[in-house]
Design a protein around this motif. Structure first.
Motif, PDB file in Angstrom:
ATOM      1  N   ILE A   1      21.422  54.444 -71.902  1.00  0.00           N
ATOM      2  CA  ILE A   1      21.369  56.170 -72.586  1.00  0.00           C
ATOM      3  C   ILE A   1      21.577  56.925 -72.125  1.00  0.00           C
ATOM      4  CG2 ILE A   1      19.633  56.109 -74.004  1.00  0.00           C
ATOM      5  CD1 ILE A   1      18.312  53.763 -73.471  1.00  0.00           C
ATOM      6  N   SER A   2      22.137  57.646 -72.466  1.00  0.00           N
ATOM      7  CA  SER A   2      22.024  59.091 -72.104  1.00  0.00           C
ATOM      8  C   SER A   2      22.001  60.077 -73.325  1.00  0.00           C
ATOM      9  CB  SER A   2      23.551  59.287 -71.172  1.00  0.00           C
ATOM     10  OG  SER A   2      24.480  59.359 -72.693  1.00  0.00           O
ATOM     11  N   LEU A   3      21.859  61.759 -72.716  1.00  0.00           N
ATOM     12  CA  LEU A   3      21.208  62.522 -73.627  1.00  0.00           C
ATOM     13  C   LEU A   3      21.769  63.757 -73.376  1.00  0.00           C
ATOM     14  CD1 LEU A   3      17.700  62.697 -75.461  1.00  0.00           C
ATOM     15  CD2 LEU A   3      17.867  64.164 -72.957  1.00  0.00           C
ATOM     16  N   THR A   4      22.354  64.429 -74.782  1.00  0.00           N
ATOM     17  CA  THR A   4      22.605  65.876 -74.438  1.00  0.00           C
ATOM     18  C   THR A   4      21.424  66.707 -75.070  1.00  0.00           C
ATOM     19  OG1 THR A   4      25.227  65.317 -75.095  1.00  0.00           O
ATOM     20  CG2 THR A   4      24.690  67.331 -75.446  1.00  0.00           C
TER      21      THR A   4
ATOM     22  N   ALA B   1      11.239  59.019 -67.201  1.00  0.00           N
ATOM     23  CA  ALA B   1      10.161  57.960 -67.324  1.00  0.00           C
ATOM     24  C   ALA B   1      10.654  56.692 -68.881  1.00  0.00           C
ATOM     25  CB  ALA B   1       8.479  58.289 -67.525  1.00  0.00           C
ATOM     26  N   ALA B   2      11.199  57.395 -69.250  1.00  0.00           N
ATOM     27  CA  ALA B   2      12.172  56.371 -70.747  1.00  0.00           C
ATOM     28  C   ALA B   2      12.855  55.990 -69.868  1.00  0.00           C
ATOM     29  CB  ALA B   2      11.831  57.485 -71.550  1.00  0.00           C
ATOM     30  N   GLY B   3      13.566  56.270 -68.871  1.00  0.00           N
ATOM     31  CA  GLY B   3      14.921  55.792 -68.326  1.00  0.00           C
ATOM     32  C   GLY B   3      16.366  56.608 -68.455  1.00  0.00           C
ATOM     33  N   ILE B   4      16.518  57.682 -68.563  1.00  0.00           N
ATOM     34  CA  ILE B   4      17.023  58.988 -69.058  1.00  0.00           C
ATOM     35  C   ILE B   4      17.625  58.933 -67.618  1.00  0.00           C
ATOM     36  CG2 ILE B   4      18.004  60.734 -69.504  1.00  0.00           C
ATOM     37  CD1 ILE B   4      17.704  59.728 -72.249  1.00  0.00           C
ATOM     38  N   ARG B   5      18.569  58.915 -67.214  1.00  0.00           N
ATOM     39  CA  ARG B   5      19.466  59.508 -65.525  1.00  0.00           C
ATOM     40  C   ARG B   5      20.365  60.300 -66.231  1.00  0.00           C
ATOM     41  NH1 ARG B   5      15.166  57.609 -65.040  1.00  0.00           N
ATOM     42  NH2 ARG B   5      14.598  56.178 -63.196  1.00  0.00           N
ATOM     43  N   ARG B   6      21.467  59.951 -66.781  1.00  0.00           N
ATOM     44  CA  ARG B   6      22.666  61.060 -67.120  1.00  0.00           C
ATOM     45  C   ARG B   6      21.955  61.730 -68.118  1.00  0.00           C
ATOM     46  NH1 ARG B   6      26.946  57.845 -65.807  1.00  0.00           N
ATOM     47  NH2 ARG B   6      28.133  58.811 -66.921  1.00  0.00           N
ATOM     48  N   ILE B   7      22.606  63.370 -67.852  1.00  0.00           N
ATOM     49  CA  ILE B   7      22.267  64.180 -68.971  1.00  0.00           C
ATOM     50  C   ILE B   7      23.137  65.021 -68.671  1.00  0.00           C
ATOM     51  CG2 ILE B   7      21.144  65.302 -67.522  1.00  0.00           C
ATOM     52  CD1 ILE B   7      18.545  65.526 -69.462  1.00  0.00           C
ATOM     53  N   ASN B   8      23.429  65.650 -70.035  1.00  0.00           N
ATOM     54  CA  ASN B   8      24.390  66.809 -70.526  1.00  0.00           C
ATOM     55  C   ASN B   8      23.913  68.055 -70.844  1.00  0.00           C
ATOM     56  OD1 ASN B   8      25.888  64.961 -69.958  1.00  0.00           O
ATOM     57  ND2 ASN B   8      27.297  64.971 -71.942  1.00  0.00           N
ATOM     58  N   ILE B   9      23.702  69.307 -70.237  1.00  0.00           N
ATOM     59  CA  ILE B   9      23.294  70.769 -70.452  1.00  0.00           C
ATOM     60  C   ILE B   9      24.067  71.443 -70.498  1.00  0.00           C
ATOM     61  CG2 ILE B   9      21.762  72.365 -69.650  1.00  0.00           C
ATOM     62  CD1 ILE B   9      20.651  70.154 -67.871  1.00  0.00           C
ATOM     63  N   SER B  10      24.236  72.083 -72.358  1.00  0.00           N
ATOM     64  CA  SER B  10      25.549  73.278 -72.582  1.00  0.00           C
ATOM     65  C   SER B  10      24.539  74.071 -72.096  1.00  0.00           C
ATOM     66  CB  SER B  10      25.047  73.504 -74.065  1.00  0.00           C
ATOM     67  OG  SER B  10      25.509  71.326 -74.261  1.00  0.00           O
TER      68      SER B  10
ATOM     69  N   PHE C   1      17.673  63.281 -61.998  1.00  0.00           N
ATOM     70  CA  PHE C   1      18.666  62.942 -63.308  1.00  0.00           C
ATOM     71  C   PHE C   1      19.721  62.541 -62.072  1.00  0.00           C
ATOM     72  CE2 PHE C   1      15.219  63.908 -65.809  1.00  0.00           C
ATOM     73  CZ  PHE C   1      15.184  63.027 -66.369  1.00  0.00           C
ATOM     74  N   SER C   2      21.061  62.015 -62.315  1.00  0.00           N
ATOM     75  CA  SER C   2      22.254  61.744 -62.208  1.00  0.00           C
ATOM     76  C   SER C   2      22.953  61.011 -62.992  1.00  0.00           C
ATOM     77  CB  SER C   2      21.351  61.300 -60.463  1.00  0.00           C
ATOM     78  OG  SER C   2      23.315  61.423 -59.763  1.00  0.00           O
ATOM     79  N   PRO C   3      24.261  61.303 -63.760  1.00  0.00           N
ATOM     80  CA  PRO C   3      24.806  62.547 -62.873  1.00  0.00           C
ATOM     81  C   PRO C   3      23.734  64.225 -64.358  1.00  0.00           C
ATOM     82  CG  PRO C   3      25.984  61.230 -64.105  1.00  0.00           C
ATOM     83  CD  PRO C   3      24.856  60.122 -64.051  1.00  0.00           C
ATOM     84  N   ILE C   4      24.305  65.112 -63.612  1.00  0.00           N
ATOM     85  CA  ILE C   4      23.389  66.791 -64.416  1.00  0.00           C
ATOM     86  C   ILE C   4      25.347  67.109 -65.134  1.00  0.00           C
ATOM     87  CG2 ILE C   4      22.929  68.604 -63.952  1.00  0.00           C
ATOM     88  CD1 ILE C   4      20.852  67.225 -61.948  1.00  0.00           C
ATOM     89  N   LYS C   5      25.331  66.934 -65.966  1.00  0.00           N
ATOM     90  CA  LYS C   5      26.581  68.052 -66.611  1.00  0.00           C
ATOM     91  C   LYS C   5      26.367  68.948 -66.886  1.00  0.00           C
ATOM     92  CE  LYS C   5      29.339  63.369 -66.775  1.00  0.00           C
ATOM     93  NZ  LYS C   5      29.459  62.256 -67.551  1.00  0.00           N
ATOM     94  N   ILE C   6      27.194  69.610 -66.749  1.00  0.00           N
ATOM     95  CA  ILE C   6      26.885  71.445 -67.560  1.00  0.00           C
ATOM     96  C   ILE C   6      28.033  71.676 -68.058  1.00  0.00           C
ATOM     97  CG2 ILE C   6      26.563  73.485 -67.652  1.00  0.00           C
ATOM     98  CD1 ILE C   6      24.867  73.242 -64.861  1.00  0.00           C
TER      99      ILE C   6
END
Ligand code: SAM
Length: 351
Positions: A112-115, A130-139, A172-177
């Motif tokens: 599960i990932s998030l943008t 805490a909800a388990g997100i590790r992969r995150i994309n930030i615009s 968090f990892s990976p952190i994608k921008i």
């Protein structure tokens, strides 16, 4: 089910799903669902949304969390293993961390990932972790406060930068921008973005501007090919490919590293080098429509049958039917005005 398939840390038994992936008519394995949980956004990026006249879906027409969860459950039963939560801006919807946490109960969901645009990230980072997100994309389309405010129609870059710092500290990892490269707007910042990877473990990804909806079409003259972006970055040093031609779990991005850099540089080129032949994704819009291609307005309404009391097997049939119509490739062009455009704005579809 997951326990049955996992004998030890790295040993997995073959199971029904591995034996029968969810294939479309072009033999693509459809295993990725992008879920827009809201069409609302706390920014108004000029290339993403029109300035005014934005139609918003009524509250009752947005899928409730339990409805989204049910669709994800049925989809994972068919072969979806990865879900990305997006919007609109997903962090403006109340209860997002609890909703994400509840998805862990779905045994076949592996990732599960998030943008996000990052504006609310500093405050939300810990609960998302805490909800388990590790992969995150930030615009983040500019590193300059004034330009950032201009492109987002009023956004405060300090909030995003604080959010990025916070997710890094939190682990968090990976952190994608993600940067949408726009001619005459941020092309002069390409090297500054690329240099960030020398000392930070971020994946900086340049995305080509797509002519989506009215906002996208109005801005299509500002399209900048990633070939040009890449040529500029190569003036800083050689770009070493990270993942090889297969590109691993990074989907459509081609990933490189500048020599000695901590982070990576990715190029996502939907216009100049589309990746339709490896497209593995579906999109669920906030109003409950299943979209088989970002750039085609062919949508399957799941909400109406869902609210009319359909069974899981009815939902499965609708999802399979939609997948059977997934086109071989999109017809988008930033240079040919005769090509049919997608008329929905990105924020309506879920980016
Ligand atoms: N609010 C979240 C965010 O800002 O990341 C998620 C939704 S936003 C629609 C997802 C991504 O779509 C953003 O990175 C945005 O820059 C990108 N996007 C929007 N319109 C686009 C367009 N016409 N071409 C390319 N990317 C676009």
């Amino acid at each position: 089910m997951q326990d049955r398939r996992r004998l030890g840390k790295n040993i997995r038994l073959p199971d029904w799903k591995e034996a029968q992936p969810l294939l479309d008519q072009f033999e693509r394995n459809i295993n990725y669902l992008r879920v827009s949980i809201t069409d609302r956004c706390n920014l108004r990026c000029t290339y993403c949304m029109p300035k005014e006249g934005l139609s918003q879906i009524g509250h009752d027409d947005i899928l409730r969390y339990e409805e989204i969860r049910r669709i994800i459950r049925v989809a994972t039963g068919l072969g979806i293993t990865k879900v990305r939560i997006t919007g609109g801006e997903p962090l403006v919807r109340r209860g997002v961390a609890e909703f994400i946490d509840s998805l862990h109960a779905l045994p076949d969901l592996a990732e599960i990932s998030l943008t996000t645009n990052g504006i609310l990230l500093e405050a939300c980072a810990e609960s998302l972790f805490a909800a388990g997100i590790r992969r995150i994309n930030i615009s983040l389309d500019s590193l300059d406060a004034e330009k950032y405010a201009r492109i987002t129609r009023g956004g405060d870059i300090r909030a995003v930068l604080a959010g990025i710092r916070k997710v890094r500290e939190t682990g968090f990892s990976p952190i994608k921008i993600n940067i949408v490269a726009i001619k005459g707007f941020n092309d002069d910042e390409v090297l500054d973005f690329a240099r960030l990877t020398l000392e930070n473990p971020y994946q900086i990804r340049f995305i080509e501007l797509m002519p989506l909806g009215h906002a996208g079409i109005e801005n299509s003259g500002r399209y900048l090919s990633n070939n040009l972006v890449r040529e500029r970055i190569e003036t800083l040093g050689k770009l070493e490919p990270v993942n090889g031609p297969a590109n691993g779990s990074d989907g459509p991005a081609r990933i490189y590293r500048l020599e000695g850099g901590l982070g990576e540089i990715g190029f996502i080129s939907p216009v100049s080098r589309h990746f339709c032949n490896s497209c593995n994704r579906l999109r669920l819009t906030a109003e409950g429509h299943l979209r088989i291609c970002l750039l085609s307005d062919d949508e399957t309404d799941l909400k109406t049958p869902l609210r009319a009391g359909c069974t899981d097997s009815d939902l499965e049939g609708l999802i399979r039917g939609a997948i059977s119509r997934k086109p071989r490739q999109h017809e988008m062009s930033c240079t040919d005005p005769n090509v049919k455009k997608c008329m929905k704005e990105m924020q309506e579809i879920g980016g």
